[in-house]
Structures are given as structure tokens and as C-alpha cells.
Scaffold this motif. Structure first.
Motif, PDB file in Angstrom:
ATOM      1  N   GLU A  88     -11.596   7.124   3.453  1.00 12.43           N
ATOM      2  CA  GLU A  88     -11.615   6.745   1.870  1.00 12.43           C
ATOM      3  C   GLU A  88     -10.939   7.934   0.971  1.00 12.43           C
ATOM      4  N   MET A  89     -10.147   7.482   0.134  1.00 13.15           N
ATOM      5  CA  MET A  89      -9.327   8.608  -0.421  1.00 13.15           C
ATOM      6  C   MET A  89      -9.193   8.273  -1.752  1.00 13.15           C
ATOM      7  N   ASP A  90      -8.780   9.428  -2.701  1.00 15.54           N
ATOM      8  CA  ASP A  90      -8.517   9.115  -4.097  1.00 15.54           C
ATOM      9  C   ASP A  90      -7.612  10.048  -4.524  1.00 15.54           C
ATOM     10  N   TYR A  91      -7.072  10.017  -5.916  1.00 11.74           N
ATOM     11  CA  TYR A  91      -6.325  10.923  -6.610  1.00 11.74           C
ATOM     12  C   TYR A  91      -6.950  10.968  -7.724  1.00 11.74           C
ATOM     13  N   ASP A  92      -7.212  11.929  -8.447  1.00 10.33           N
ATOM     14  CA  ASP A  92      -8.217  12.042  -9.664  1.00 10.33           C
ATOM     15  C   ASP A  92      -7.211  12.882 -10.747  1.00 10.33           C
ATOM     16  N   MET A 135      -5.767   7.659 -12.402  1.00 10.53           N
ATOM     17  CA  MET A 135      -6.599   7.753 -11.296  1.00 10.53           C
ATOM     18  C   MET A 135      -6.316   6.524 -10.335  1.00 10.53           C
ATOM     19  N   GLY A 136      -6.729   6.816  -8.897  1.00 10.33           N
ATOM     20  CA  GLY A 136      -6.579   5.694  -8.014  1.00 10.33           C
ATOM     21  C   GLY A 136      -7.086   6.023  -7.008  1.00 10.33           C
ATOM     22  N   GLY A 137      -7.326   4.930  -5.913  1.00  4.05           N
ATOM     23  CA  GLY A 137      -7.978   5.045  -4.800  1.00  4.05           C
ATOM     24  C   GLY A 137      -7.452   4.401  -3.683  1.00  4.05           C
ATOM     25  N   ALA A 138      -7.507   4.845  -2.351  1.00  2.00           N
ATOM     26  CA  ALA A 138      -6.862   4.171  -1.200  1.00  2.00           C
ATOM     27  C   ALA A 138      -8.018   4.041   0.072  1.00  2.00           C
ATOM     28  N   TRP A 143      -4.827   1.246  -4.634  1.00  2.00           N
ATOM     29  CA  TRP A 143      -5.043   0.635  -5.881  1.00  2.00           C
ATOM     30  C   TRP A 143      -5.229   1.530  -7.181  1.00  2.00           C
ATOM     31  N   GLY A 144      -5.053   1.074  -8.233  1.00  2.87           N
ATOM     32  CA  GLY A 144      -5.288   1.788  -9.504  1.00  2.87           C
ATOM     33  C   GLY A 144      -3.839   1.698 -10.224  1.00  2.87           C
ATOM     34  N   PRO A 145      -3.059   2.696 -10.337  1.00  2.00           N
ATOM     35  CA  PRO A 145      -1.590   2.562 -11.209  1.00  2.00           C
ATOM     36  C   PRO A 145      -0.730   1.692 -10.348  1.00  2.00           C
ATOM     37  N   ALA A 202     -10.679   1.344 -10.275  1.00  2.00           N
ATOM     38  CA  ALA A 202      -9.695   0.984 -11.165  1.00  2.00           C
ATOM     39  C   ALA A 202     -10.376  -0.615 -11.806  1.00  2.00           C
ATOM     40  N   TYR A 250      -0.545  -0.624  -6.647  1.00  2.00           N
ATOM     41  CA  TYR A 250      -1.225  -1.519  -5.828  1.00  2.00           C
ATOM     42  C   TYR A 250      -0.183  -1.861  -4.485  1.00  2.00           C
ATOM     43  N   ASN A 294     -13.714   2.707  -3.633  1.00  2.00           N
ATOM     44  CA  ASN A 294     -14.310   2.948  -2.203  1.00  2.00           C
ATOM     45  C   ASN A 294     -15.520   2.835  -2.026  1.00  2.00           C
TER      46      ASN A 294
END
Lengths: 272, 1002
Positions: free
Chosen positions: B419-423, B428-431, B452-454, A230, B456, A212
Motif C-alpha cells: 500500500e502506498m500514498d503521497y501526501d 493527495m493520492g493512493g496506490a 487513484w486521487g488526482p 480520494a 487514476y 488503502n
């Protein structure tokens, strides 16, 4: 008789437009094509702070229509910028919507700069702020010839905000690097380019980086990732938070200059 | 009279009267403004003088009260606070800088002239290392105070007086316009369009820029606020003895706030008068209070004025103004005015008030799969994205992964971008979410989520309404800070607001407002605060040495129940409820207590939770035991992880293993861990035989993380305590350094040779070479000890960034009991002699960096060559005379050769290090060559000893004499005076000097 004179008058006027268009099409030493889609509103009087959809393409000489440079955008809008909670007419922001850029390099055209033994494929990004401004000025300059009278130099642009940014560089038709993101920001008060909102960067060897928030350090040609990312290479996904990569999406390791100092620098070196 | 004569008379009369008659403001304004915006310092000074002359012009009746003239003088006067340069006492930053030996060079200040704009220069106060050195005549603290009180503040008052004289009435607005040719100075000549010499030159501005009364009010506010700041600093006792070595301790990172400052200086941060200063601090703060209120009033008036300029609409279009408020930003400006008003009224009425801290807006969106998503957006007090901006959570996971933590919110018009994520480590991933807000902000439509991340994917079609809003407020009362009110007649001492600090300068729980008997409200400044809130907000952790309790045989049964533990086996008790408020309903992660004990065979531990775990969730509880109090994953750390997965309990012991390649990585030891959990408790035991190293000396960290049944992070807490397991010892020895000049030496113990700073275990500082003792190191610890000191010592504050002199080799130590005789020898950089190969050894583990130096003379050309004998990965870099600025770096893959043309005589440094981690002694050779050969006895130039000028004269003799009969070492030959390197500066050396007398180099 009056009708004939009017016909001649409009005929000359239209011929002038066609002639001007022809000049623009063949303006460059390369074949230059400027396409309007749709045709921007033509304003003959006061300058405007907005221009509509526009595209620009140039090709290698020789008639094979091999692309060299392509630029397009949906809109450019120049407006007063913020200064804290206020707005000020002193500094303005240029907002570019749906900006696409692609450049093609050909090994036969061996004029590229060679740095550290590798071809510098990124002349555009190496100084993006100035380059964008130069291209935008060029476009407005050309449009001024059409009577649109839109001249960025009459504005005081200190910041560029690009929504829907797409950038790609090819070498002999092979992708070297592509960048897509929701917003790119370049400012005269800071170096580099800030990429925000689902940034997707692809390198030539099919590596894909998604995050991001990424800072493109133009001077050192590094991507500094400042959020969860990623990195996908051949369907092997590496995730993490914060990483520094070069333009081939190879990781740069952080090394201390001196053992006891807090000064650190990135070196894209392998570590055994 | 002829017509010619009449004309001459008339012209003559006109000429005479034009000189004698009254002037008008424009006589001063026009040339003054031309000067003000000509981009030069002298222009600005000239402009100020002209405006000043105009206002004082007795022949100009209009001038004294002319608003534009007054405003222009105020504007120029504000600039003069920075750039005035006159014969009066110091009254500008420029003149103040000159007192410190720093000169401003150049004339042009405008960006238009870049890069030929102003620079600062301190050539006259640079020493032989090209580093700034504070001149002896520089003002001290009292001088500075005097300059502020007698010069700067009166200047500010004069400017405010000018601004006060400017009136603005509905029928008579104050407006002035900055013209395009004035404003060009703020912009670069960065294209042909802006270059006046170019045929395509076009002025940047089509319209003049309007400046009005709003800017007048704002400038008054800023200047009044500046004045308050300058005055208020003088209300407190800030005395510290300049001879105290606080700076050295700060450099060495061993400064303890409690021990070194608060205990030594009992009046520090108290309101004056104190024994150190007789000024009346309370009176200063009383005045500051009034002016602070005044400044707030100016800000409020300015915003209100600017907001209403174009009212009714169309009477004063705003888009040509220097400053204006966009109606779209009204929510923000209203919020600012609301906060300012509350602060002002609180001070005026001697009351506390509620201030919004966080505002939360909740939307409920539905995606095309009919899944409901809760979008929680948090904003700060001025409606900007808060530090924890919110979450995006789905009712199920039928359409896309959830939940997401928002990291950033941006609103551009009606477009919302999030913007977002998990940590989650390894997952990990983002959105990124975009959507359209309705004009009343009551609905979101056209939402799209890409992730995206694990996983998509992109999911569009989100839409839904605004559900609710929540405002979190906190009470604030600034009256105790200023005093002079009925409730608070005397201001509170800032010293009393401080907490108690541990030796690492971390605040201890339950000690905020320590000087007021642990008053959590800080003397009433935050009336609704308590110690629990402080602990929760700042995640305060306990500190100190703890001793593990011996468990009697069969006392502890690892069955998940804590009834068999005793109170004294509880090593850490945590507050409850401090986990993330947004997921309070997530049970099983709020740690209540940690128990630890041992018997002859096992190490036991237990974690008590404030509520039960949920069988549908997964939990990870990690107990870190590390030698480093800062880096809990540093080399040799231990990590015990208990996993509860679907009601099953697993245990793992990890060891931060330091590999030979320099990496430190967590390694699963495979230890057999007995573990059990039962509702809100977890127990485990590990045989000592399976723990790879000892426990004493380690710091305790206990963390929890919970995941929902989809594997996404949901909640947890971290407790990085400063509790250290007891049974600690000391390491002592002696540090020697042949070239020691001044200042303390830092000694450190650490575990990871590739990262000493990141794996620090203990640190101390000694005043000079000699004995040292490192404390609080666990018995059984294995690691390394080193020492360092900055190359140029501590005489000059600005030389601290120079390279650090390191030991010949760092020493491995195995501490089974307090250990002595760990002696360390610091190795000064070695001199490179012309055309002579020198050998050296490098080892990433024990000799990571090697330094050499050579003395270069201006105009000379020098080459450095490195030949790796076995040190295949060694590479070199050249450093400037300051021993910190890298001049030339040779990349590891290139030939190790440097060509250097010397522009300034002095000592230059060469650094050698490995590009790859190479933990073995590897050898190299290095040589310096030059086209200059200077006499051996050339050891000084006209300005400095130790800097060559390639000739032997009285300067060299003077430098030589200072070392006469001095004992020298081979590594430090008395600044080069021991020519024959005999170990003493004697007659043989003198004979060499005499032999080369007046000889010049070639």
C-alpha cells in the motif's frame, strides 16, 4: 446377467446423485440455485480443509428470475492460524478467495427493518463475521450431503481473511452500496471489518471512495478511513487523510461529548 | 465353600486392596483434567488440588515424578496465580482484587459459556454516584510489595520447580494431548454444530492437540520473565508523597516533570537504598540479571526445540500441535533467536553488541513502457514491515505518477502486496501494488500498480530482479542497567538517563542523559549514540522565551542575502541532515537557521538552508506563529508561506480566522510581502499594518516541503519549537463556586470558543475557589477565559470522568497589558423540580453546554421535555449518576422528550447542547415530570445522603442535621436541606421536616 446387475447398480447410484442435486436446487422456499464451476473434487472419506469454486443464487418467487441473493467464491481454505511467531492448531483461519456477494431488496417485499425512518439496506454487513460464517456453514452443510464431508464446525475458525472481496446491495435494481477491495478481514476478537488494498466503495448517488485502509464499523454503519483517500462525487475529487463516512458516503463530523473531556463521538450532522 | 462365597471373598479382597494399594497417576489426571476443562473456576481449583494431592500421594510411587501430572499441576498453578481463592494469605490476582473491593462473579470462564462468563463486580464499594471508591482497607504500596514478595513470587517458583522436573530425552519424549472435549471450552457456542443439545452437534476437533516439551520451555520462560519484572520494579525509589497534588496536576494537565517531580523528589528513580527505602536495589538487579538470562535461555531452547520437533521430517507432523513453527516462517524465528542470543551473550560476557534495527531490500522493476522503478522495502528486526516501509520511485513519469511512499507491506506466500500514498495537501493520492515473488525472493513478476486521487489508472506487467540489501545496526549494552559486572559494578540510576524537560514536558536538545552530564550514550547503554542522533531521531526542539531584535534603520535589505543579519537576530538554529534519509539528494529543504527582527514598520524574517535550492523543484517554507503550543493552526494563528517555484519567489500571509459559524480556516490576508531568495537563503518582510494581529506570545514553527518537477512531495522537515515570542503578560481574577466541595480548579485561556482544548494558550490550577493568574500570554492577545472543575471534586480518583462544572459564561479578554479582575463564576447543574418549567440560555460560543439534574427513585418513571423557545438547535441527553455515562440521547431532529424508568435511586443529569454552532444567546425551557411525588424533606436513604427513598425518616433527619444552620446558595441548597430556599438551614426547614415525618411518597 452380471452386466445387467452392474448396470442397475450404477443406474441407481447415478439416479441418486441426480435426485440429490434436484433436492439441493429446490431446497429453499425461494428458488435456490447452486452452481459448481468447476465441480469440486468429491471426497468420500476424510474431511478436507479446502473447497473449490462455488456459487449460490436465489431468486424472488414468481418465476421472473429476479435476483435476491448471490454468493460465490473460488476457494475456501481453512488452516492453522498464527500466534505470535508460532502457528497453532488451536485457532484456525478461513481464507476465502474471490468472494462475491450481492443482495437485492424490493420495496414490494416490505419486510426490511426500518431504522430511523430509513430502510436498513445493510442487514448482511451489520454483523458480517457471523453472517459470513453462517453462509459458509450453510454451504458446507449442503456439501456434506454430497458426501464431501466438509464441516466448518469441525474447525476452530477465529479469523476470516477474504482475498478479492466484492459486496453489493441493490434496492429495486438501483445500487445502494458496493465495496471492492484486495483483502477483507473479520476476526472474532475485534468488531467490524477491516478492508485493505485499493478499497473502492460506491454509493447509490455515484459517489466513489478510494483508499488503502478502511474500517467498516458494522454496528454504527460507518466507514472509518485510516489512510489517504480520494472521494469522487460528480468528478469533483476531495482528497485527504482520515475521514468518517456513513454508508451513503456522507461525512460524519466529530463532536465532543463534553467541552473539556477527551471523549469524542461521530455524528453525521451538517455543520453550518 | 460355595462358588457364591468364593466370589464374595474375591470381590471383598479386590475392594479392600483397591483402596489400600498404590494409586496411579491416572487416578488424579483423568478426573483432574475433566475438572480443569469443565469451564468453571471451582473446576480449575479442584483440578489443582487433585494434581497436588496426586504428587504428594505417598501411595503413588509414580506420581511424584510423573511428567504429565507435574505439567498439569504447573498449568493449573499458573491459572491459580489468577484465580486461587483459599484461606491462605493473598496469593492470586483474584484475592488481590478482593482486597480492593472488587469481586469476581460467575463461575464459568470458558468462552463456550459466553455471555454467562466471569464478570467483575464492585457493588460493595460503589458510592452514591455509582462509581468505584477505594476502600480504606485496600493495600498500600508496601502491602503490595509484601504480597508480591511473600506470595506471588514463591508461587511462581513452585510452578517453575514443577516444570524443571519434567525431562525430555530423544527416546523418551514428553508429550500429552488435549482432547476435543477439553478444547471445546475455548470456543463459543455460536452455531448449532457446536451445541451439544443440537442433533447436528459435532465436536470441533477431529484430532487431539499435542502439547510437548516445547510448551514446557516456553512456560518456564514466561514465568521467569514475569518474576524478573515483579522483582526489578522494587530496585528503584518511586516514592512520592500521597498528599502531594500530583494527581490533580495531572488531571489539570499542568504537571511538570522537572518542577513537580524531579526537583521535589531528588531520589526519585534512583537505585535503592535511598532515604525512602533501605532495600538493596543493586542486589535485586543482580538477581534479576541472572534470571533474565535464564528466561532468555528458556525462550531460545523452546524455539530451537519446537523448530526441530519434526526432524527428520515425518517423525512428528506439526499441524496438530498447540504451538509449532511453520518452515515458511524460519526467517522470522531465526531472527528472533539471533536477537535473543545477542542480548544473552552481551549480559553473560559483559559486552556491547550490534543489533539490526532495519533491513532494506531493493528491487529494480521495469514496466511495459520500459520505465525503471526502484522498489525499496524496509523491514524491522523481525522481518516485519518497518514503520517507514519504503518507497516506489520511477526513473521517469512516462507510464504512471511517481514517487510513492510505501505505508504497508504484506507478503502472503509468494504474493507481495504494497500500500502506498503521497501526501501533498490538495494533491493527495493512493496506490496499491501487487506482485509475485520468486521462491528465493530474488525476482518480482506480474506486478500491477493501481492508483487513484488526482490521477487514476492501472499499470500491469512490472517485473525485475532483487538488486541489493542493506542492514542498519545499532550497538546496545544492557549491562549498565543491571550492574554487577567488571565494567559496570553499580547499575545506572534511571533518573540520570532522563533528559532535561521544558515546561511542556518535552525533552530539550543536547540533554539526554542529563544526570550523567548529558551523556548521550545513557551511561553506555547505547554506546554509539550522540546528542545529534537523539535530536535527529526524536526531532527535539528548543524551548523558552525569545525577544525579537530591533533592526536598525536600513540594516536589513530583503535581497536574499543574509550578510545583513546579526547573530543575535537568529532565533532558531537547527541541526542539519535530519531530513528523510531516503531522499538525501533533494536539496533546499534542510533548514539551518531562522532569523527574525522588526523595526517600527515591518516584521522581518529569514530562513537559512544547509544547501541550495534546485531551480527544477518547487519549495514551500512555512513559518507558523501560533498562540497554542500544541495546535499550530488554532484560531488566530498566523502562517507566512514563501514559495519558490522555478526560481521565482512568492510570499503569502495567512490568518487562521475564526468565523461566526464556528469554523476556523486559513484565510489569505493578501498582505504585500517583500521577499527574495538566493541559493540557500530566503528573506521576507511584512508591514505590521498588514498583519491582522500581534506577534508577542506566539510559538514558532518552521517547516519546509520540496516537490520535484512533477508536483509530487519529495522531502521536507518540521520544526515545532517551544520558542515563544516575548512581551507576555498575565490575566488574573477570582473564581467563585457556590457548590465547591473539594479539589483544585483549572483555569484556561484560549482563542477558539468552538475548540478550547485545541486552541489553548495558557492554563493554571488553583487549589480552591479564589484568585488565579494565567501566565505567558502575549500582549495584544484576544481570546477567552474559562474555568472548570469535576462535578464530584478530587476526593475519589475514579470520579474524574464526571462532567465538568463550567462557568455561567466564558469571558472574552483583550490583553493589552497584564489584566486583572477577570472573575469567573462556576455554575453548578441546576435542579429540575417536578412539573415546573425552567428557563435557560445556551450559546455555542460562551455557554456551550448546560447541565441540569433531578433526583430519581427506583421504580419511578420520569419524563424530560425540552421546549426550544429560540434555541432551535438544542437537544438533550440523559446521563447516569456518575455524570459521565450517557443513558439516552435524543437526536437533534427528533422531539426533545425522554422517558426514563429508574432502576437505581440517585441523581441523574441532563445535558443540553446545540447540534449546530449557534453563537448567540438562545433560550429554552425544560421540565421533568414523574409518576412519583416524594416528600420535600426526603433527602437521604439508608445508604447515602443525597439519594432519595421517597420517605422521610431518621436517615433524612441525620442528613438534615449535618447542614444545620449552614448558609446555602440558591444554586446549591445544602444538598436539599434548605427546603424553603431561604439561604440557611434553620427551624423553618426543620418544621417542614417534622411536618412530613414518616411520610411516604405516592
Amino acid at each position: 446377467m452380471v452386466g445387467k446387475a452392474r448396470f442397475i447398480k450404477y443406474g441407481v447410484f447415478l439416479t441418486g446423485w441426480v435426485f440429490l442435486f434436484a433436492i439441493l436446487v429446490f431446497l429453499s422456499t425461494d428458488t435456490l440455485r447452486i452452481n459448481y464451476s468447476p465441480l469440486p473434487a468429491v471426497v468420500f472419506s476424510q474431511p478436507s480443509n479446502r473447497i473449490g469454486a462455488f456459487s449460490y443464487a436465489s431468486y424472488r418467487p414468481g418465476g421472473d428470475f429476479e435476483p435476491k441473493l448471490f454468493i460465490s467464491f473460488d476457494e475456501i481454505l481453512v488452516e492453522n492460524n498464527h500466534l505470535g511467531i508460532f502457528k497453532s492448531a488451536l485457532h484456525q483461519v478461513a481464507k476465502i478467495d474471490d468472494f462475491k456477494f450481492s443482495a437485492h431488496h424490493y420495496s414490494e417485499d416490505s419486510t426490511e427493518t426500518v431504522v430511523d425512518g430509513t430502510v436498513d439496506y445493510l442487514p448482511f454487513l451489520s454483523n458480517l463475521q457471523e453472517q459470513i460464517r453462517a453462509y459458509v456453514e450453510l454451504l458446507w452443510y449442503e456439501l456434506d450431503g454430497w458426501g464431501i464431508n466438509f464441516d466448518i464446525s469441525r474447525f476452530n475458525v477465529s479469523e476470516l481473511l477474504i482475498d478479492d472481496f466484492a459486496y453489493s446491495v441493490f434496492s429495486d435494481s438501483n445500487l445502494v452500496l458496493s465495496i471492492k477491495c484486495n483483502r477483507a478481514r473479520a476476526s472474532y476478537d475485534s468488531e467490524g471489518l477491516e478492508l485493505r488494498g485499493h478499497v473502492v466503495i460506491k454509493a447509490g448517488d455515484a459517489k466513489v471512495l478510494e483508499a488503502n485502509r478502511i474500517k467498516w464499523d458494522c454496528e454504527n454503519k460507518k466507514f472509518i478511513v485510516k489512510s489517504v483517500y480520494a472521494l469522487n462525487k460528480g468528478n469533483v475529487i476531495k482528497t485527504g487523510r482520515s475521514i468518517v463516512l456513513d454508508y451513503e458516503l456522507e461525512q460524519c463530523f466529530r463532536q465532543k461529548i463534553s467541552n473539556n473531556q477527551n471523549m469524542e463521538e461521530d455524528k453525521c450532522l451538517a455543520k453550518l | 465353600m460355595s462358588r457364591k462365597a468364593v466370589a464374595i471373598v474375591i470381590l471383598g479382597v479386590c475392594y479392600v486392596t483397591s483402596n489400600c494399594s498404590a494409586s496411579e497417576p491416572n487416578d488424579y489426571l483423568v478426573p483432574g483434567r475433566a475438572l480443569l476443562f469443565d469451564g468453571s473456576l471451582s473446576g480449575m481449583r479442584g483440578a489443582y488440588a487433585l494434581f497436588d494431592d496426586g504428587i504428594k500421594d505417598a501411595n503413588c510411587a509414580e506420581c511424584t515424578a510423573d511428567r504429565e501430572l507435574r505439567f498439569s499441576r504447573a498449568l493449573a498453578g499458573t491459572v491459580m496465580l489468577l484465580f486461587a481463592d483459599d484461606d491462605q494469605p493473598v496469593n492470586s490476582v483474584l484475592e488481590l482484587a478482593r482486597e480492593f473491593g472488587v469481586e469476581l462473579t460467575g463461575e464459568q470462564w470458558g468462552p463456550y459459556f459466553e455471555p454467562n462468563t466471569l464478570c467483575y463486580d464492585y457493588n460493595d464499594v460503589r458510592n452514591q454516584h455509582n462509581i468505584y471508591e477505594l476502600p480504606d482497607t485496600a493495600p498500600d504500596k508496601n502491602d503490595l510489595r509484601n504480597i508480591i514478595d511473600t506470595s506471588l513470587i514463591p508461587e511462581i517458583d513452585k510452578i517453575i520447580e514443577d516444570l524443571n522436573s519434567i525431562t525430555d530425552l530423544p527416546g523418551d519424549r514428553f508429550r500429552t494431548y488435549l482432547q476435543p472435549d477439553e478444547l471445546r471450552i475455548f470456543f463459543h457456542i455460536d452455531s448449532s454444530f457446536a451445541d451439544p443439545n443440537s442433533p447436528s452437534y459435532a465436536p470441533r476437533f477431529l484430532n487431539p492437540l499435542e502439547v510437548d516439551y516445547g510448551e514446557v520451555l516456553l512456560l518456564k520462560g514466561v514465568l521467569t520473565r514475569l518474576k524478573v519484572q515483579l522483582q526489578a520494579n522494587n530496585a528503584y525509589d518511586t516514592y512520592v508523597d500521597p498528599n502531594d497534588n500530583l494527581l490533580e496536576k495531572y488531571y489539570a494537565n499542568v504537571l511538570e516533570y522537572d518542577k513537580d517531580i524531579l526537583q521535589v523528589y531528588p531520589e526519585f528513580l534512583n537505585i535503592l537504598p535511598t532515604g525512602n527505602d533501605s532495600n538493596d536495589g543493586a542486589a535485586i538487579l543482580a538477581q534479576a540479571r541472572d534470571e533474565y538470562i535464564e528466561a532468555i535461555n528458556f525462550y531460545i531452547d523452546a524455539i530451537t526445540y519446537i523448530e526441530n520437533e519434526d526432524n527428520p521430517p515425518g517423525t512428528d507432523p506439526q499441524d496438530d500441535e498447540l504451538l509449532y513453527l511453520d518452515p515458511n516462517d524460519k526467517e522470522v524465528s531465526d531472527a528472533v533467536i539471533d536477537r535473543l542470543t545477542k542480548v544473552r551473550d552481551s549480559l553473560l560476557n559483559d559486552t556491547a553488541d550490534l543489533y539490526p534495527v532495519k533491513k532494506t531490500k531493493i528491487y529494480e522493476l521495469v514496466d511495459p513502457c520500459s520505465t525503471t522503478w526502484t522498489l525499496t522495502l524496509n523491514y524491522d528486526i523481525v522481518e516485519m514491515s518497518a514503520s517507514r516501509p519504503g518507497s516506489f520511485v520511477a526513473s521517469d513519469n512516462n507510464s504512471a505518477p511517481s514517487p510513492w511512499k510505501i505505508t504497508y507491506i504484506r507478503q502472503d506466500g509468494n504474493e507481495l502486496m504494497i500500500e502506498m500514498d503521497y501526501d501533498v495537501p490538495g494533491n493527495m493520492g493512493g496506490a496499491f501494488f501487487t506482485g509475485t515473488l520468486s521462491s528465493d525472493q530474488n525476482t518480482i513478476s506480474d506486478g500491477e500498480l493501481s492508483y487513484w486521487g488526482p490521477g487514476y489508472g492501472t499499470l500491469g506487467g512490472f517485473a525485475g530482479p532483487f538488486i541489493s540489501t542493506e542492514l542498519i545496526e545499532r550497538q546496545l549494552d544492557l549491562n549498565p542497567l543491571f550492574g554487577s559486572t567488571a565494567r559496570y559494578p553499580g547499575p545506572v540510576n534511571p533518573r540520570n538517563l532522563l533528559p532535561e524537560f521544558d515546561k511542556f514536558n518535552s525533552a530539550l536538545p543536547n540533554t539526554l542523559g542529563h544526570g550523567l552530564g548529558n551523556d548521550a550514550t545513557l551511561g553506555g547503554i547505547l554506546p554509539d549514540m550522540n546528542q545529534y542522533e537523539w535530536q535527529k531521531e526524536l526531532n527535539l526542539q528548543p524551548s523558552g522565551l525569545i525577544y525579537l531584535s530591533y533592526a536598525s534603520p536600513w540594516q536589513i535589505t530583503v535581497d536574499g542575502n543574509l550578510y545583513d543579519w546579526t547573530y543575535d537576530q537568529m532565533v532558531f538554529e537547527d541541526i542539519t541532515g535530519e531530513i528523510d534519509e531516503e531522499s538525501e539528494d533533494f536539496n533546499g529543504v534542510d533548514i539551518k537557521a531562522l532569523y527574525m527582527a522588526y523595526d517600527w514598520d515591518n516584521f522581518y524574517g529569514a530562513i537559512e538552508l544547509s544547501n541550495n535550492t534546485d531551480i527544477n523543484n518547487d519549495y514551500y517554507y512555512s513559518l507558523y506563529l501560533s498562540y497554542s503550543h500544541e495546535n499550530r493552526s488554532a484560531g488566530d494563528a498566523l502562517k507566512i508561506t514563501i514559495v519558490i517555484d522555478g526560481g521565482n519567489c512568492y510570499g503569502y500571509l495567512y490568518h487562521a480566522k475564526i468565523y461566526e459559524n464556528g469554523w476556523t480556516m486559513w484565510e489569505n490576508t493578501g498582505a504585500q510581502i517583500t521577499r527574495a531568495s538566493d541559493g540557500n537563503s530566503i528573506e521576507f518582510s511584512i508591514p505590521f499594518s498588514e498583519i491582522p494581529s500581534y506577534l508577542p506570545g506566539r510559538y514558532i514553527t518552521i517547516n519546509s516541503i520540496g516537490y520535484d518537477n512533477n508536483g509530487f512531495f519529495d522531502n521536507g522537515e518540521k520544526n515545532k519549537t517551544h520558542l515563544q515570542i516575548g512581551n507576555v503578560g498575565t490575566i488574573s481574577g477570582e473564581v467563585t463556586y457556590d457548590c465547591y466541595k473539594t479539589g483544585p480548579i483549572v483555569v484556561e485561556a484560549y482563542t477558539d470558543p468552538a475548540d478550547p482544548e485545541g486552541s489553548l494558550v495558557s492554563r493554571t490550577m488553583i487549589e480552591e475557589p479564589g484568585p488565579y493568574t494565567l501566565e505567558s500570554i502575549g500582549l495584544g492577545w484576544y481570546g477567552y477565559v474559562r474555568a472548570y472543575t469535576p462535578l464530584f471534586g478530587f476526593d475519589n480518583l475514579f470520579e474524574m470522568s464526571a462532567l465538568e462544572v463550567l462557568p455561567e459564561a466564558v469571558l472574552p479578554v483583550y490583553l493589552m497589558a497584564s489584566t486583572t479582575d477577570i472573575d469567573i463564576t462556576l455554575e453548578h447543574p441546576k435542579r429540575l423540580k417536578k412539573d415546573i418549567w425552567q428557563s435557560g440560555e445556551i450559546n455555542s460560543k460562551t455557554k456551550p453546554v448546560k447541565w441540569h439534574y433531578f433526583d430519581a427513585v427506583e421504580g419511578g418513571t420520569y419524563t424530560i421535555d425540552l421546549t426550544p423557545i429560540t434555541a432551535s438547535y438544542a437537544y438533550i441527553a440523559l446521563y447516569d449518576r456518575d455524570a459521565s455515562t450517557e443513558l439516552i440521547e435524543v437526536f437533534p431532529w427528533d422531539t426533545q422528550h425522554i422517558d426514563f424508568s429508574c432502576l437505581s435511586s440517585g441523581r441523574y443529569y441532563v445535558k443540553i447542547q446545540n447540534s449546530y454552532y449557534e453563537p448567540h444567546d438562545e433560550t429554552y425551557q425544560i421540565m421533568m415530570s414523574s409518576d412519583l411525588t416524594c416528600p420535600q424533606a426526603d433527602i437521604a436513604c439508608a445508604e447515602w445522603a443525597g439519594v432519595k427513598d421517597c420517605k422521610v425518616d431518621s436517615h433524612d433527619l441525620g442528613a438534615f442535621a449535618t447542614h444545620w444552620l449552614e448558609d446555602c446558595s440558591a444554586s446549591c441548597p445544602c444538598d436539599g436541606s434548605d427546603f424553603d430556599e431561604s439561604g440557611e438551614v434553620n427551624f423553618i426547614d426543620f418544621a417542614i421536616l417534622a411536618d412530613e415525618w414518616m411520610l411516604s411518597g405516592i
